[in-house]
Design a protein around this motif. Structure first.
Motif, PDB file in Angstrom:
ATOM      1  N   LEU A  28      10.608   2.053   4.572  1.00 56.71           N
ATOM      2  CA  LEU A  28       9.615   2.229   3.510  1.00 56.71           C
ATOM      3  C   LEU A  28      10.037   1.445   2.270  1.00 56.71           C
ATOM      4  CD1 LEU A  28       7.079   3.551   2.319  1.00 56.71           C
ATOM      5  CD2 LEU A  28       8.498   5.530   1.718  1.00 56.71           C
ATOM      6  N   ASN A  29      11.313   1.507   1.939  1.00 59.04           N
ATOM      7  CA  ASN A  29      11.817   0.741   0.793  1.00 59.04           C
ATOM      8  C   ASN A  29      11.629  -0.760   1.004  1.00 59.04           C
ATOM      9  OD1 ASN A  29      12.631   3.067  -0.540  1.00 59.04           O
ATOM     10  ND2 ASN A  29      14.719   2.992   0.283  1.00 59.04           N
ATOM     11  N   PHE A  30      11.919  -1.218   2.240  1.00 60.24           N
ATOM     12  CA  PHE A  30      11.747  -2.639   2.550  1.00 60.24           C
ATOM     13  C   PHE A  30      10.281  -3.061   2.391  1.00 60.24           C
ATOM     14  CE2 PHE A  30      10.495  -5.996   5.462  1.00 60.24           C
ATOM     15  CZ  PHE A  30      11.390  -7.005   5.138  1.00 60.24           C
ATOM     16  N   ILE A  31       9.363  -2.231   2.911  1.00 58.02           N
ATOM     17  CA  ILE A  31       7.935  -2.546   2.841  1.00 58.02           C
ATOM     18  C   ILE A  31       7.469  -2.626   1.392  1.00 58.02           C
ATOM     19  CG2 ILE A  31       5.618  -1.640   3.370  1.00 58.02           C
ATOM     20  CD1 ILE A  31       6.984  -0.378   5.916  1.00 58.02           C
ATOM     21  N   GLU A  32       7.898  -1.678   0.588  1.00 56.76           N
ATOM     22  CA  GLU A  32       7.487  -1.685  -0.833  1.00 56.76           C
ATOM     23  C   GLU A  32       8.032  -2.913  -1.547  1.00 56.76           C
ATOM     24  OE1 GLU A  32       6.885   3.049  -1.792  1.00 56.76           O
ATOM     25  OE2 GLU A  32       8.914   2.216  -1.947  1.00 56.76           O
ATOM     26  N   GLU A  40       4.082 -16.631  -1.776  1.00 55.74           N
ATOM     27  CA  GLU A  40       4.959 -17.662  -1.208  1.00 55.74           C
ATOM     28  C   GLU A  40       6.234 -17.042  -0.660  1.00 55.74           C
ATOM     29  OE1 GLU A  40       7.331 -21.727  -2.590  1.00 55.74           O
ATOM     30  OE2 GLU A  40       5.672 -20.975  -3.812  1.00 55.74           O
ATOM     31  N   GLU A  41       6.790 -16.077  -1.396  1.00 56.67           N
ATOM     32  CA  GLU A  41       8.015 -15.396  -0.939  1.00 56.67           C
ATOM     33  C   GLU A  41       7.740 -14.550   0.311  1.00 56.67           C
ATOM     34  OE1 GLU A  41      10.394 -14.754  -5.172  1.00 56.67           O
ATOM     35  OE2 GLU A  41       8.727 -13.412  -4.640  1.00 56.67           O
ATOM     36  N   GLN A  42       6.566 -13.931   0.356  1.00 58.79           N
ATOM     37  CA  GLN A  42       6.189 -13.172   1.550  1.00 58.79           C
ATOM     38  C   GLN A  42       6.104 -14.095   2.762  1.00 58.79           C
ATOM     39  OE1 GLN A  42       2.488 -11.190   0.641  1.00 58.79           O
ATOM     40  NE2 GLN A  42       3.375 -10.078  -1.092  1.00 58.79           N
ATOM     41  N   ARG A  43       5.526 -15.277   2.548  1.00 61.73           N
ATOM     42  CA  ARG A  43       5.389 -16.253   3.637  1.00 61.73           C
ATOM     43  C   ARG A  43       6.756 -16.682   4.153  1.00 61.73           C
ATOM     44  NH1 ARG A  43       0.931 -17.911   6.730  1.00 61.73           N
ATOM     45  NH2 ARG A  43       1.152 -20.079   7.352  1.00 61.73           N
ATOM     46  N   GLU A  44       7.692 -16.891   3.243  1.00 66.52           N
ATOM     47  CA  GLU A  44       9.051 -17.293   3.634  1.00 66.52           C
ATOM     48  C   GLU A  44       9.723 -16.197   4.454  1.00 66.52           C
ATOM     49  OE1 GLU A  44      11.054 -18.272   0.036  1.00 66.52           O
ATOM     50  OE2 GLU A  44       9.958 -20.160  -0.270  1.00 66.52           O
ATOM     51  N   LYS A  45       9.529 -14.951   4.041  1.00 65.77           N
ATOM     52  CA  LYS A  45      10.100 -13.827   4.792  1.00 65.77           C
ATOM     53  C   LYS A  45       9.521 -13.769   6.205  1.00 65.77           C
ATOM     54  CE  LYS A  45      12.966 -11.182   2.337  1.00 65.77           C
ATOM     55  NZ  LYS A  45      14.308 -10.798   2.854  1.00 65.77           N
ATOM     56  N   LEU A 120       6.689   1.022  12.391  1.00 62.79           N
ATOM     57  CA  LEU A 120       5.267   1.381  12.444  1.00 62.79           C
ATOM     58  C   LEU A 120       4.988   2.642  11.616  1.00 62.79           C
ATOM     59  CD1 LEU A 120       4.267   0.776  16.188  1.00 62.79           C
ATOM     60  CD2 LEU A 120       4.173  -0.807  14.260  1.00 62.79           C
ATOM     61  N   LEU A 121       5.839   3.643  11.750  1.00 66.85           N
ATOM     62  CA  LEU A 121       5.620   4.887  11.022  1.00 66.85           C
ATOM     63  C   LEU A 121       5.878   4.720   9.527  1.00 66.85           C
ATOM     64  CD1 LEU A 121       7.064   7.554  13.488  1.00 66.85           C
ATOM     65  CD2 LEU A 121       4.685   6.899  13.109  1.00 66.85           C
ATOM     66  N   ALA A 122       6.813   3.840   9.171  1.00 67.45           N
ATOM     67  CA  ALA A 122       7.067   3.565   7.755  1.00 67.45           C
ATOM     68  C   ALA A 122       5.860   2.886   7.112  1.00 67.45           C
ATOM     69  CB  ALA A 122       8.312   2.701   7.593  1.00 67.45           C
ATOM     70  N   ASN A 261       1.208  -4.294   7.116  1.00 64.35           N
ATOM     71  CA  ASN A 261       2.444  -4.378   7.899  1.00 64.35           C
ATOM     72  C   ASN A 261       3.098  -5.748   7.682  1.00 64.35           C
ATOM     73  OD1 ASN A 261       4.419  -4.660   9.930  1.00 64.35           O
ATOM     74  ND2 ASN A 261       3.301  -3.317  11.326  1.00 64.35           N
ATOM     75  N   PRO A 262       4.283  -5.816   7.052  1.00 57.45           N
ATOM     76  CA  PRO A 262       4.932  -7.113   6.783  1.00 57.45           C
ATOM     77  C   PRO A 262       5.259  -7.906   8.043  1.00 57.45           C
ATOM     78  CG  PRO A 262       5.999  -5.340   5.554  1.00 57.45           C
ATOM     79  CD  PRO A 262       5.079  -4.693   6.539  1.00 57.45           C
ATOM     80  N   TRP A 263       5.384  -7.216   9.180  1.00 57.61           N
ATOM     81  CA  TRP A 263       5.788  -7.879  10.426  1.00 57.61           C
ATOM     82  C   TRP A 263       4.582  -8.349  11.257  1.00 57.61           C
ATOM     83  CZ3 TRP A 263       7.947  -3.234   8.719  1.00 57.61           C
ATOM     84  CH2 TRP A 263       9.256  -3.329   8.250  1.00 57.61           C
ATOM     85  N   ILE A 264       3.380  -8.099  10.753  1.00 58.42           N
ATOM     86  CA  ILE A 264       2.162  -8.483  11.474  1.00 58.42           C
ATOM     87  C   ILE A 264       1.609  -9.803  10.933  1.00 58.42           C
ATOM     88  CG2 ILE A 264      -0.289  -7.909  11.820  1.00 58.42           C
ATOM     89  CD1 ILE A 264       1.433  -6.305  13.640  1.00 58.42           C
ATOM     90  N   HIS A 265       1.307 -10.716  11.853  1.00 56.35           N
ATOM     91  CA  HIS A 265       0.599 -11.954  11.500  1.00 56.35           C
ATOM     92  C   HIS A 265      -0.776 -11.886  12.157  1.00 56.35           C
ATOM     93  CE1 HIS A 265      -0.249 -16.138  10.620  1.00 56.35           C
ATOM     94  NE2 HIS A 265      -0.498 -16.361  11.907  1.00 56.35           N
ATOM     95  N   LEU A 266      -1.827 -12.035  11.333  1.00 58.46           N
ATOM     96  CA  LEU A 266      -3.188 -11.905  11.823  1.00 58.46           C
ATOM     97  C   LEU A 266      -3.912 -13.243  11.703  1.00 58.46           C
ATOM     98  CD1 LEU A 266      -5.006  -9.542  12.841  1.00 58.46           C
ATOM     99  CD2 LEU A 266      -5.882  -9.357  10.514  1.00 58.46           C
TER     100      LEU A 266
END
Length: 418
Positions: A28-32, A40-45, A120-122, A261-266
């Protein structure tokens, strides 16, 4: 006393998650933190996530950016199922198994390790937190008839939820159960929430003080949302997701369905959504055809999650093509739009379903109105489809019982099209 009990039960649920190896807080902390980054930083991650997968195309070239994704094949549900059967056999002890409802085909089995389930639950906890409740808050789940048995009762107890069925239960029984449970929020199928709202409207009672109502799995229209919100006096929040990925997009108070979801690419191909999970190892899901036709747009809303949002969801691509009396094809979303226009015009709300098993002929089932109203709706829909699309259709009124559980607003049952 009730507040103390709710807090204690919430604490039990959170301890239960930790006991089975689901670590919500760290993710949860990571997602926030991720969604506080600029785009741009999100894209790099996300590129870091992608490069960690080591994906290669058919020629053996490494996929190192999202522009190269088109070189990868699209994964269908049948592909996923065939690969999944081998993975299930080899899955390590301690893996978590989830199954889809199987409303469009046979159920799909999803295998997750503890780390994947934690993520997923986070994400779900992150969405709930932005609306004033949490994963583990006292939940009323409007999900159709509950599955009986000690195992399911224990699961519901540990997850701090109770299952309600507004269709099967008598109104008085349903309302008594709801009052006794006194939920913090409601979660369920749109159709089940609508039916519950109708019961509450017709049987004025003191309602529980809710913080939100989350609707999922089925399309819901603005007049229906307004009807629910005016009855329960809380926001109705749309969730978009699937069993394979859980929450993909979640609605903010400004009515945008943000990717969360940071790990999802749509991505979209021929209007159809393709979903990739950049962290999934148990069952790789890359360019997975989820079966939905929808829009993706960039908003200026920074309420939470991504600036990218999921727009109008036209429905599942499977069996969403309808045929007029002249044989002309059209998308069944026109029925949803017709009913929305009608509900706004008459200031009433209905639940509805159309089934086609003959070219040019549709069976219409409307809940919540008398025969005279049904005939007015029938005439309106016929005129609406003709004026909007130039397609003539016939409608026959159906006296089928209310839909129990997750059902689409349109189902095509034509066996053969010439």
């Amino acid at each position: 006393m009730k507040n103390f009990t709710n807090l204690f039960r919430y604490f039990i649920t959170r301890v239960f998650f930790r006991a089975v190896g689901v670590h919500l807080s760290s993710y949860l902390n990571f997602i926030e933190e991720f969604w506080r980054l600029n785009e741009e930083e999100q894209r790099e991650k996300q590129l870091e996530f992608l490069n960690g997968l080591g994906l290669k195309d058919e020629s053996g070239k490494v996929i190192c950016d999202f522009d190269s994704f088109s070189r990868l094949p699209i994964m269908t549900k049948s592909n996923f199922k065939s690969r999944g059967s081998t993975i299930i056999e080899k899955s390590a002890k301690g893996s978590f198994i989830r199954k889809t409802a199987g409303t469009t085909s046979s159920p799909t089995t999803v295998v997750l390790n503890k780390d994947e389930l934690s993520k997923l639950l986070a994400v779900r906890d992150y969405c709930f937190k932005n609306h004033g409740f949490r994963l583990g808050s006292r939940e009323a789940r409007f999900w159709g008839r509950a599955t009986n048995g000690f195992r399911n009762d224990l699961k519901n107890f540990l997850l701090h939820r109770q299952i309600f069925d507004a269709v099967a239960d008598e109104p008085e029984v349903f309302l008594q159960k709801l009052a006794r449970w006194n939920p913090v929020y409601i979660y369920g199928y749109s159709s089940m929430v609508l039916e519950a709202t109708r019961i509450v409207k017709e049987n004025p009672v003191k309602l529980p003080r809710l913080r939100g109502i989350v609707v999922t799995a089925e399309a819901i229209m603005p007049p229906q949302k307004a009807y629910i919100e005016s009855t329960f006096a809380v926001p109705v929040i749309e969730e978009y997701g699937s069993t394979e990925f859980d929450v993909i997009a979640f609605e903010c108070r400004r009515r945008h369905r943000h990717l969360v979801n940071p790990w999802i690419h749509l991505e979209r191909e021929s209007e159809e959504l393709l979903v990739s999970d950049l962290s999934r190892c148990s069952q790789p899901l890359i360019r997975y055809s989820i079966g939905d036709v929808a829009e993706i747009y960039h908003s200026e809303c920074g309420a939470f999650g991504s600036f990218k949002c999921v727009g109008e969801i036209k429905g599942r691509t499977i069996n969403q093509i309808a045929y007029g009396a002249d044989g002309k094809r059209f998308h069944a979303v026109i029925f949803s739009r017709a009913l929305e226009h009608y509900m706004v015009r008459v200031d009433k709300v209905f639940s509805f379903r159309f089934v086609q098993n003959e070219v040019g002929v549709f069976h219409m089932n409307i809940n919540g109105c008398d025969e005279a109203e049904e005939n007015r709706i029938k005439a309106f829909v016929i005129d609406f489809v003709l004026s909007e699309l130039g397609v003539p259709i016939e409608i026959e009124l159906s006296n089928t019982e209310k839909v129990d559980g997750k059902k689409p607003y349109f189902e095509q049952q034509l066996e053969e099209i010439h």
